[in-house]
Scaffold this motif. Structure first.
Motif, short mmCIF file in Angstrom:
data_model
loop_
_atom_site.label_atom_id
_atom_site.label_comp_id
_atom_site.label_asym_id
_atom_site.label_seq_id
_atom_site.Cartn_x
_atom_site.Cartn_y
_atom_site.Cartn_z
N GLU A 263 0.68 -1.31 -0.14
CA GLU A 263 0.21 0.23 -0.10
C GLU A 263 0.73 1.35 0.00
N LYS A 264 1.90 1.28 0.80
CA LYS A 264 2.86 2.29 0.85
C LYS A 264 3.58 2.82 -0.55
N MET A 265 3.64 1.86 -1.47
CA MET A 265 4.14 2.07 -2.61
C MET A 265 3.31 2.62 -3.76
N ILE A 266 1.94 2.58 -3.43
CA ILE A 266 1.00 2.95 -4.50
C ILE A 266 0.71 4.26 -4.15
N ASP A 267 0.72 5.16 -5.24
CA ASP A 267 0.51 6.76 -5.19
C ASP A 267 -1.06 6.74 -5.50
N GLU A 268 -1.33 8.21 -5.18
CA GLU A 268 -2.72 8.39 -5.36
C GLU A 268 -3.18 8.42 -6.83
N ASN A 269 -2.61 8.21 -7.59
CA ASN A 269 -2.95 7.77 -9.03
C ASN A 269 -3.05 6.21 -9.22
N GLY A 270 -2.83 5.43 -8.23
CA GLY A 270 -2.99 3.93 -8.34
C GLY A 270 -1.94 3.54 -8.73
N LEU A 271 -0.73 3.99 -9.09
CA LEU A 271 0.43 3.52 -9.86
C LEU A 271 1.34 3.00 -8.53
N LEU A 272 1.95 1.91 -8.91
CA LEU A 272 2.94 1.33 -8.06
C LEU A 272 4.49 1.90 -8.13
N ASN A 273 4.85 2.27 -7.13
CA ASN A 273 6.40 3.12 -7.29
C ASN A 273 7.06 2.27 -6.81
N VAL A 274 8.03 1.58 -7.69
CA VAL A 274 9.20 0.71 -7.56
C VAL A 274 10.47 1.33 -7.62
N TYR A 275 11.07 1.60 -6.45
CA TYR A 275 12.19 2.28 -6.20
C TYR A 275 13.43 1.34 -6.87
N ALA A 276 13.65 1.19 -8.16
CA ALA A 276 14.34 0.37 -8.78
C ALA A 276 15.45 0.98 -9.50
N ASN A 277 15.36 2.49 -9.54
CA ASN A 277 16.34 3.51 -9.92
C ASN A 277 17.41 4.04 -9.06
N GLY A 278 18.82 4.05 -9.39
CA GLY A 278 19.65 4.88 -8.44
C GLY A 278 20.97 5.06 -9.05
N ALA A 279 21.59 6.22 -8.32
CA ALA A 279 22.88 6.61 -8.86
C ALA A 279 23.65 6.99 -7.95
N PHE A 280 25.20 6.89 -7.92
CA PHE A 280 25.92 7.53 -6.79
C PHE A 280 27.27 7.74 -7.24
N ASP A 281 27.79 8.81 -6.68
CA ASP A 281 29.12 9.13 -7.08
C ASP A 281 30.10 8.91 -5.79
N TYR A 282 31.25 8.32 -5.91
CA TYR A 282 32.02 7.94 -4.92
C TYR A 282 33.55 7.75 -5.21
N THR A 283 34.51 7.79 -4.42
CA THR A 283 35.98 7.68 -4.41
C THR A 283 36.32 6.45 -4.16
N ILE A 284 37.22 5.71 -4.83
CA ILE A 284 37.89 4.45 -4.47
C ILE A 284 39.42 4.61 -4.60
N ARG A 285 40.15 4.56 -3.63
CA ARG A 285 41.60 4.84 -3.56
C ARG A 285 41.71 6.33 -4.46
N ASN A 286 41.09 7.21 -4.28
CA ASN A 286 41.22 8.66 -4.74
C ASN A 286 40.89 8.69 -6.18
N ILE A 287 40.31 7.45 -6.93
CA ILE A 287 39.58 7.73 -8.33
C ILE A 287 37.89 8.02 -8.13
N HIS A 288 37.62 8.96 -8.83
CA HIS A 288 36.30 9.32 -8.72
C HIS A 288 35.67 8.54 -9.62
N ALA A 289 34.26 7.79 -9.31
CA ALA A 289 33.47 6.95 -10.15
C ALA A 289 32.06 7.46 -10.07
N HIS A 290 31.40 7.23 -10.99
CA HIS A 290 30.01 7.29 -11.13
C HIS A 290 29.23 6.19 -11.45
#
Length: 430
Positions: A263-290
């Protein structure tokens, strides 16, 4: 040595059975709750048995119903537990398996949150004490374009040194796009209902990103032991949903209605919101990666899942990308920083070293880039890569140990993804 399929809820569970292995019993122990997922797994085993290459069919000894996890204790010690299914349950399954003196080959991800990561750390300690091994299924290490991108990056005269980049201009970028509705082996793929529940499957930022983070580590720091507490830092992270209407949900899962609990994943339009998308930036041994992953409902006609990879070297940038000109086939490119005659001569000379190891590959100039032509003989379908992972795992088991860099790579990888999830949730307030 025997294989144990523990709660096989994802079709990847059956893909290690596309071939058979010396020293492995052809009788599979199947331990699972009742449900259509285990029925689908058993059907796939039956399909594999039709292969002409099999000298002996796989057979199954099945325990279904309550108490299936307890049955591990009755199985042959030092067997190999195969895990592919509900991701929330995996840390507990891994713990149960190593405490029963079993090896574990787990489909990604092994952990989907910080609590699961802490359980995983303990399981590695238990496995070490019991002389058993844990390994996750990193098929992308065996995909030919990834293999060649890594190999080229290890040629200093061609690639130069890996740049460090910045937060706004990372030196390493890995992105992929996937689709809920798809066809596998000519048949529509029906996903379990729980697959659409991020509390069970995990958010996208901790799921497919596992492959992408692994490729960063495996490519940029080959065979090196990583210290995630000191060498990895998440700079920023974000997640967002893919929305599905009931008709789309039905096409993906076969369910006639949204199940209770979502129920908490369904919005007011009756659509299921699946948090399947993501992005992050991080450093690993001082190398910047996306890192970025996106899930759509369905791919446009004639296309499919896509993968993008960029490594920036001081002498050349290495791309894996897909575009309409290549009919959406992944293509590996070398883009020199300078296309002067001296570098081009070096490029061809260094590329010749790779042609010895990878017969049939060629270079073709495409404007300012050089396309790496890969013959069909070197390309392996995704389904066949699971056997390659299994053979590597069996090699480690036969040797009685796993390289320390492999263990550090797994812990560093799941630290990275679960910390990115925490960062994304802090930013959104969820």
């Amino acid at each position: 040595m025997q294989l144990i399929a523990l709660d096989p809820g994802h079709f990847h569970a059956s893909l290690v059975h596309r071939e058979q292995y010396p020293g492995i019993d052809t009788t599979i122990q199947v331990l699972a709750p009742e449900g259509k997922e285990v029925a689908q797994y058993l059907q796939e085993i039956a399909n594999h048995n039709s292969r002409a290459s099999f000298k002996e069919n796989w057979t199954t000894e099945i325990f279904r119903g309550p108490g299936y996890l307890e049955q591990l204790k009755a199985c042959r010690p030092a067997s190999i537990v195969i895990l592919a299914g509900n991701n929330r349950l995996k840390p507990g399954y891994i713990s149960a398996a190593v405490n029963a003196n079993m090896h574990v080959l787990a489909d990604k991800p092994m952990a989907i949150d910080a609590g699961g990561f802490n359980m995983l750390k303990t399981s590695f300690e238990t496995a070490a004490n019991n002389n058993t091994l844990l390994f996750d299924v990193m098929t992308e290490r065996y995909e030919t374009r990834n293999v060649l991108q890594k190999a080229i990056s290890q040629l200093p005269e061609l690639f130069g040194e890996l740049l460090t980049g910045t937060k706004d201009d990372p030196a390493v970028i890995k992105k992929s796009v996937h689709h809920f509705k798809k066809t596998v082996a000519g048949k529509p793929l029906i996903r379990p209902v729980w697959y659409m529940d991020t509390r069970e499957q995990g958010e996208g930022i901790v799921d497919v990103t596992t492959h992408l983070v692994d490729l960063v580590q495996w490519t940029c720091f080959p065979n090196q032991i990583l210290n995630y507490n000191e060498e990895i830092e998440i700079d920023n992270a974000v997640s967002w949903p893919t929305t599905l209407n009931l008709q789309q949900f039905n096409a993906v899962t076969g369910a006639e209605s949204f199940p209770a609990g979502l129920e908490k994943m369904i919005d007011e339009n009756g659509l299921l919101n699946v948090y399947a998308n993501g992005a992050f930036d991080y450093t690993i041994r001082n190398i910047h990666a996306h890192i970025a992953v996106q899930w759509n409902y369905e791919a446009p006609a004639g296309t499919g899942d896509t993968h993008y990879s960029l490594l920036k070297g001081s002498k050349a940038w290495l791309y894996v990308l897909q575009d309409k000109e290549q009919h959406y086939q992944p293509t590996l490119y070398i883009q020199p920083v300078s296309n002067d005659k001296k570098y081009i001569n070096t490029l061809h000379k260094q590329f010749g070293l790779l042609q010895t190891a990878y017969p049939g590959i060629e270079l073709k100039q495409v404007k300012e880039r050089w396309e790496v032509i890969i013959p069909d003989s070197l390309i392996r379908k995704h389904e066949l890569l699971f056997g390659a992972v299994m053979k590597q795992f069996l090699k480690y088991i036969k040797e009685g140990r796993m390289p320390e860099w492999e263990i550090s790579a797994m812990l560093s990888k799941y630290y990275t993804t679960t910390q990115a999830l925490l960062k994304a949730k802090r930013l959104t307030g969820d």
